[in-house]
Design an enzyme around this catalytic site. Structure first.
Site, mmCIF file in Angstrom:
data_model
loop_
_atom_site.group_PDB
_atom_site.id
_atom_site.type_symbol
_atom_site.label_atom_id
_atom_site.label_comp_id
_atom_site.label_asym_id
_atom_site.label_seq_id
_atom_site.Cartn_x
_atom_site.Cartn_y
_atom_site.Cartn_z
ATOM 1 N N PHE A 11 5.780 -34.621 40.094
ATOM 2 C CA PHE A 11 5.479 -35.513 41.215
ATOM 3 C C PHE A 11 4.788 -34.772 42.378
ATOM 4 N N THR A 133 14.508 -27.265 48.693
ATOM 5 C CA THR A 133 15.009 -28.568 49.093
ATOM 6 C C THR A 133 16.013 -28.469 50.229
ATOM 7 N N ASP A 134 16.163 -29.560 50.969
ATOM 8 C CA ASP A 134 17.188 -29.598 52.022
ATOM 9 C C ASP A 134 18.603 -29.674 51.430
ATOM 10 N N GLU A 135 18.704 -30.008 50.125
ATOM 11 C CA GLU A 135 20.035 -30.199 49.529
ATOM 12 C C GLU A 135 20.841 -28.910 49.479
ATOM 13 N N TYR A 159 22.361 -29.206 40.628
ATOM 14 C CA TYR A 159 20.947 -29.068 41.013
ATOM 15 C C TYR A 159 20.800 -28.225 42.274
ATOM 16 N N LYS A 163 19.081 -24.536 42.915
ATOM 17 C CA LYS A 163 17.980 -24.305 43.870
ATOM 18 C C LYS A 163 18.403 -23.255 44.899
ATOM 19 N N ASN A 189 11.080 -36.692 49.089
ATOM 20 C CA ASN A 189 9.694 -37.178 49.011
ATOM 21 C C ASN A 189 9.640 -38.533 48.319
ATOM 22 N N PRO A 214 20.533 -50.791 40.977
ATOM 23 C CA PRO A 214 21.854 -50.147 41.036
ATOM 24 C C PRO A 214 22.016 -49.236 42.252
ATOM 25 N N PRO A 290 29.100 -38.696 41.290
ATOM 26 C CA PRO A 290 30.155 -37.724 41.612
ATOM 27 C C PRO A 290 29.642 -36.698 42.629
ATOM 28 N N HIS A 292 28.657 -37.107 45.628
ATOM 29 C CA HIS A 292 27.476 -37.640 46.319
ATOM 30 C C HIS A 292 27.394 -37.186 47.782
ATOM 31 N N TYR A 349 23.212 -45.165 33.359
ATOM 32 C CA TYR A 349 23.592 -46.452 33.965
ATOM 33 C C TYR A 349 24.533 -47.300 33.111
HETATM 34 P P1 NAD Z 1 9.448 -33.135 39.118
HETATM 35 O O1 NAD Z 1 10.683 -33.159 38.301
HETATM 36 O O2 NAD Z 1 8.674 -34.384 39.314
HETATM 37 O O3 NAD Z 1 8.435 -32.055 38.534
HETATM 38 C C1 NAD Z 1 8.848 -30.803 38.058
HETATM 39 C C2 NAD Z 1 7.780 -30.273 37.119
HETATM 40 O O4 NAD Z 1 8.203 -28.972 36.672
HETATM 41 C C3 NAD Z 1 7.566 -31.149 35.880
HETATM 42 O O5 NAD Z 1 6.187 -31.393 35.703
HETATM 43 C C4 NAD Z 1 8.130 -30.304 34.749
HETATM 44 O O6 NAD Z 1 7.451 -30.500 33.514
HETATM 45 C C5 NAD Z 1 7.923 -28.893 35.275
HETATM 46 N N1 NAD Z 1 8.861 -27.929 34.683
HETATM 47 C C6 NAD Z 1 10.206 -28.062 34.516
HETATM 48 N N2 NAD Z 1 10.710 -26.987 33.909
HETATM 49 C C7 NAD Z 1 9.679 -26.125 33.710
HETATM 50 C C8 NAD Z 1 9.574 -24.846 33.150
HETATM 51 N N3 NAD Z 1 10.634 -24.198 32.650
HETATM 52 N N4 NAD Z 1 8.357 -24.241 33.118
HETATM 53 C C9 NAD Z 1 7.273 -24.884 33.631
HETATM 54 N N5 NAD Z 1 7.307 -26.124 34.147
HETATM 55 C C10 NAD Z 1 8.502 -26.740 34.202
HETATM 56 O O7 NAD Z 1 9.881 -32.508 40.519
HETATM 57 P P2 NAD Z 1 9.251 -32.739 41.969
HETATM 58 O O8 NAD Z 1 9.945 -33.869 42.609
HETATM 59 O O9 NAD Z 1 7.772 -32.734 41.861
HETATM 60 O O10 NAD Z 1 9.736 -31.414 42.691
HETATM 61 C C11 NAD Z 1 8.922 -30.236 42.680
HETATM 62 C C12 NAD Z 1 9.649 -29.132 43.427
HETATM 63 O O11 NAD Z 1 9.918 -29.542 44.764
HETATM 64 C C13 NAD Z 1 11.003 -28.770 42.817
HETATM 65 O O12 NAD Z 1 11.163 -27.384 42.919
HETATM 66 C C14 NAD Z 1 12.011 -29.488 43.696
HETATM 67 O O13 NAD Z 1 13.235 -28.802 43.731
HETATM 68 C C15 NAD Z 1 11.309 -29.435 45.039
HETATM 69 N N6 NAD Z 1 11.630 -30.528 45.979
HETATM 70 C C16 NAD Z 1 11.544 -31.842 45.574
HETATM 71 C C17 NAD Z 1 11.806 -32.857 46.499
HETATM 72 C C18 NAD Z 1 11.703 -34.310 46.116
HETATM 73 O O14 NAD Z 1 12.097 -35.171 46.916
HETATM 74 N N7 NAD Z 1 11.184 -34.670 44.951
HETATM 75 C C19 NAD Z 1 12.156 -32.527 47.812
HETATM 76 C C20 NAD Z 1 12.246 -31.183 48.183
HETATM 77 C C21 NAD Z 1 11.963 -30.187 47.252
HETATM 78 O O1 DAU Z 2 16.565 -34.086 49.464
HETATM 79 C C1 DAU Z 2 15.595 -33.593 48.593
HETATM 80 C C2 DAU Z 2 15.937 -33.987 47.174
HETATM 81 O O2 DAU Z 2 15.676 -35.386 47.070
HETATM 82 C C3 DAU Z 2 15.162 -33.219 46.124
HETATM 83 O O3 DAU Z 2 15.501 -31.858 46.197
HETATM 84 C C4 DAU Z 2 15.470 -33.757 44.723
HETATM 85 O O4 DAU Z 2 14.663 -33.098 43.772
HETATM 86 C C5 DAU Z 2 15.157 -35.239 44.714
HETATM 87 O O5 DAU Z 2 15.487 -35.790 43.451
HETATM 88 C C6 DAU Z 2 15.924 -35.957 45.813
HETATM 89 O O6 DAU Z 2 17.351 -35.948 45.536
HETATM 90 P P1 DAU Z 2 18.269 -37.239 45.800
HETATM 91 O O7 DAU Z 2 19.475 -37.123 44.979
HETATM 92 O O8 DAU Z 2 18.437 -37.485 47.262
HETATM 93 O O9 DAU Z 2 17.251 -38.372 45.250
HETATM 94 P P2 DAU Z 2 17.488 -39.663 44.329
HETATM 95 O O10 DAU Z 2 16.214 -40.434 44.364
HETATM 96 O O11 DAU Z 2 18.083 -39.329 43.025
HETATM 97 O O12 DAU Z 2 18.578 -40.485 45.160
HETATM 98 C C7 DAU Z 2 18.339 -40.870 46.501
HETATM 99 C C8 DAU Z 2 19.590 -41.569 47.000
HETATM 100 O O13 DAU Z 2 19.725 -42.826 46.307
HETATM 101 C C9 DAU Z 2 20.881 -40.801 46.721
HETATM 102 O O14 DAU Z 2 21.779 -40.997 47.803
HETATM 103 C C10 DAU Z 2 21.434 -41.469 45.457
HETATM 104 C C11 DAU Z 2 20.945 -42.904 45.578
HETATM 105 N N1 DAU Z 2 20.667 -43.602 44.302
HETATM 106 C C12 DAU Z 2 19.852 -42.990 43.390
HETATM 107 C C13 DAU Z 2 19.554 -43.602 42.193
HETATM 108 C C14 DAU Z 2 18.671 -42.919 41.179
HETATM 109 C C15 DAU Z 2 21.182 -44.864 44.058
HETATM 110 O O15 DAU Z 2 21.896 -45.441 44.915
HETATM 111 N N2 DAU Z 2 20.888 -45.486 42.863
HETATM 112 C C16 DAU Z 2 20.105 -44.896 41.909
HETATM 113 O O16 DAU Z 2 19.911 -45.508 40.826
#
Ligand code: NAD
Ligand code: DAU
Length: 356
Positions: A11, A133-135, A159, A163, A189, A214, A290, A292, A349
């Protein structure tokens, strides 16, 4: 001059690649293992650019990583490859430790050897940028101040723990070996090409199909939302002007409760894709995740004051663009809803009882 980007078919990585190819003249070599989360269709127009070269490779494959560094002689690496979904980490943590911790260490070691052999001035200019990540900072109460760069790490999920482990390795490779690292910790994001296991795209696609929406627990968990193009801009700015060894928080200044996010999504869909009845009727409360985390909030004043970055997109405009993108791109949606995706939906789910 060449940039390496790992996790490029995911993404955020694909957004970085699309933006670099659209806005710069620099060659980009992108690396991805194409796990369930990676999709080459996400390169969009960058797929056909002569400036973009894709390497289908796993970051844990050390000889392959060494060969890629040797062949392309990058000036920097943006490391985004990771297992990224909290719910998946609860069902199967091993892959998270393997890719996020061991994979990051492998890249650090390869980059260190490459950097040590570089002649000046390329050595001083080299950067290893780690995207986190902020997590890693844990969970806030409603009244706690937002996370700062100096907030103690308290990861709560497999996760975020993996990280956090990778962040500590990056810090150590800078402190011990002098590798010029940069790190960013970003909030949630959202935007185009987001894999529909995450809250916003899952809700959009379920709503379009008239399926239940959900909401975990009471829906009062708070996340700070950032449009993915804004995140990619922040990463590029930190790469060019960030100080080696430093970390920078990145946030959207858009804290929202999950239930409110889902209601705004439903209202946007009612307008852009009317279904004859309000989409909000599909909302269903289900068993909570779990462990959360209750609330995340990001203080990004360091990035703002040092480098002049602020998000350009508001949550409302960004969400509208995102919904429209999913309506306009059924081909991409179909391509990511493979057998594996259906299997995941069953696993996550089917056993979550409705609590509505
Ligand atoms: P994503 O899951 O959409 O993409 C991750 C990509 O990494 C995928 O294309 C996957 O094929 C690739 N990948 C996984 N394992 C691999 C490996 N062993 N070797 C090479 N490629 C591999 O994740 P994203 O949401 O795009 O997040 C990207 C980065 O940003 C991550 O490090 C995540 O922790 C961080 N991040 C994400 C968010 C968010 O909200 N999505 C927020 C803050 C930080
Ligand atoms: O904060 C940054 C993080 O944000 C990134 O590091 C992670 O890679 C990214 O996946 C994201 O984590 P979250 O757990 O916050 O994102 P998610 O979209 O899974 O869930 C967002 C919120 O919504 C969380 O409080 C759980 C809730 N949720 C999620 C799903 C998938 C639901 O209520 N129902 C759902 O079906």
């Amino acid at each position: 001059m060449t940039l390496l980007v790992t996790g490029s078919a995911g993404f955020i990585g694909s957004c970085v690649v699309r933006q670099l190819i659209a806005e710069t003249d620099e060659p980009v070599v992108s690396i991805d293992a194409l796990t369930y989360a990676g999709n080459p269709l996400s390169f969009g127009p960058a797929a056909d650019s002569p400036l973009h070269r894709f390497e289908h490779a796993d970051i844990r494959d050390e000889p392959r990583m060494r060969a890629i560094f040797e062949q392309y002689q990058p000036r920097a690496i943006l490391h985004l490859a990771a297992e990224s979904h909290v719910d998946r980490s609860i069902h199967g943590p091993a892959e998270f430790v393997s890719t996020n911790v061991i994979g990051t260490m492998t890249l650090l070691q390869v980059a260190l050897d490459y950097w040590r052999a570089l002649p000046e001035p390329r050595k001083s200019a080299f950067r290893f940028q780690h995207i986190s990540t902020d997590e890693v900072f844990g969970s806030l109460s409603a009244t706690d101040p937002a996370f700062e760069e100096t907030t103690a790490y308290q990861p709560n999920s497999p996760y975020s723990a993996s990280k956090a482990g990778s962040d500590h390795l990056v810090r150590a490779w800078h402190h011990t070996y002098g590798l010029p690292t940069l790190m960013t910790n970003c909030s949630n994001n959202y935007g185009p090409y987001h894999f529909p296991e995450k809250l916003i795209p899952l809700m959009i696609l379920n709503a379009l199909e008239g399926k239940p929406l959900p909401v975990y627990g009471d829906g009062q968990n708070v996340r700070d939302w950032l449009y993915v193009e804004d995140h990619a801009r922040a990463l590029r700015l930190v790469l060019e002007r960030g100080r080696p060894g430093e970390t920078y928080n990145v946030g959207g200044a858009a804290e929202r409760k999950n239930l409110d996010v889902v209601h705004v999504l439903c209202a946007t869909l009612d307008e852009l894709h009317p279904a004859g009845a309000p989409h909000a009727r599909l909302i269903q409360f289900v068993t909570d995740r779990p462990g959360h985390d209750r609330r995340y909030a990001i203080n990004f004043s360091k990035l703002e004051s040092e480098l002049g970055w602020r998000p350009q997109e508001s949550f409302e405009t960004g969400l509208r663009k995102t919904v429209q993108w999913y309506l306009d791109n059924p081909g991409w949606v179909a391509s990511v809803r493979s057998g594996d995706y259906r299997h995941w939906l069953d696993k996550n789910y089917a056993q979550r009882a409705s609590t509505s």
